[in-house]
Design an enzyme around this catalytic site. Sequence first.
Site, PDB file in Angstrom:
ATOM      1  CG  ASP A  57     -32.207   5.004 100.102  1.00 34.86           C
ATOM      2  OD1 ASP A  57     -32.604   5.955 100.462  1.00 34.86           O
ATOM      3  OD2 ASP A  57     -32.744   4.300  98.930  1.00 34.86           O
ATOM      4  NE  ARG A 110     -35.030  -1.146 101.011  1.00 35.00           N
ATOM      5  CZ  ARG A 110     -35.345  -0.810  99.745  1.00 35.00           C
ATOM      6  NH1 ARG A 110     -36.872  -0.597  99.389  1.00 35.00           N
ATOM      7  NH2 ARG A 110     -34.386  -0.096  98.992  1.00 35.00           N
ATOM      8  CD  GLN A 125     -32.816  -1.936  94.331  1.00 35.67           C
ATOM      9  OE1 GLN A 125     -33.926  -1.931  94.237  1.00 35.67           O
ATOM     10  NE2 GLN A 125     -32.056  -0.537  94.462  1.00 35.67           N
ATOM     11  CG  ASP A 237     -41.338   4.824  91.185  1.00 32.62           C
ATOM     12  OD1 ASP A 237     -40.317   5.366  91.318  1.00 32.62           O
ATOM     13  OD2 ASP A 237     -42.102   5.086  91.938  1.00 32.62           O
ATOM     14  CD  GLU A 250     -41.250   1.269  92.382  1.00 33.89           C
ATOM     15  OE1 GLU A 250     -40.313   1.314  92.812  1.00 33.89           O
ATOM     16  OE2 GLU A 250     -42.430   1.703  93.419  1.00 33.89           O
ATOM     17  CB  SER A 253     -37.387   3.886  92.322  1.00 38.63           C
ATOM     18  OG  SER A 253     -37.238   5.024  92.631  1.00 38.63           O
TER      19      SER A 253
END
Length: 336
Positions: A57, A110, A125, A237, A250, A253
Amino acid sequence: MSKVCIPQGYKTPLSVYEMQRAIEFIKSNFQVNLGNALNLRRVSAPLFVEENSGLNDNLNGVERPVSFDIPDVHATGQVVHSLAKWKRLALKRYQFHPGKGLFTDMNAIRRDEVVDNLHSIYVDQWDWEKVILREDRTESYLRQTVRAIMGAVCETNDALDIAFPSLHTRIDRDVYFISTQELEDRFPDLTPKQREDAICREHHTVFLMQIGGNLKRSGQPHDGRAPDYDDWQLNGDILLWNPVLERSFEISSMGIRVDEAALDRQLTASGCDDRRTLPFHRMLLAGELPLTIGGGIGQSRLCMMMIGTCHIGEVQASLWDPETVQTCESAGIMLL
């Protein structure tokens, strides 16, 4: 300077031991509820992919993946940012049929994430993906799927409140749907983040649709979206109102994925035509991959929301800057 905000009078809702029990309860229950709601089956997933596969991604296009050489297989690996593209290829390889899908635990690093109450360099997730028919590529089908996900969220939260009577988090099942353009028209003088806060303050469960394309007033997208997984007209979202932090929050997504036409259009619009030569993109443009809908649902985010913590480090183990550690220690908050 610490980027952490500690609400006045905040105390961690559970002891360290009970916190671990609650986290396990949420994760084990929600994945069952999600699988039942969307007809998903659990599969194994990679921690890393080959650099030149096109499967990683690209997020907003500026985040650097964690890369490493693998001498014995003559390749360079990349720790995934998410499994948005890998899942679609897996559905083809594992021979899933329309109406059926998969989910998996996705763990990512990340390295360029700006850490604060909600963000960590470690991402955990539930990544899910489901095969659909071409006639399902509609906003109506997208809305139906969002409502099913929120049903799974609320069922898990209700069960948690029974298992842990000291917790009283309320999550609204009814979803308010609004597009990013409608949101900009409604709050033209606010920033995108301020708009999200404003709409969630009014409607506690919101699905913000159509993220990725430029808006009419600002000429900029509401938020960044890679051009090669979500169809920017059929994505969004899931946002909840977080009463502890008093802000939008949030948890997911998601979206209907690009077909050949949407990928062609979005690669050109985003200046990413060079990706057309990558294996994944060649297959997609040739119509060799199934049409799908999918997304990611934050595990730590969901635990934060349901338990009522103010910092993501209370429900996941990661690395934090010294100022954050000191701020949390002074407030009596234990970072895992």
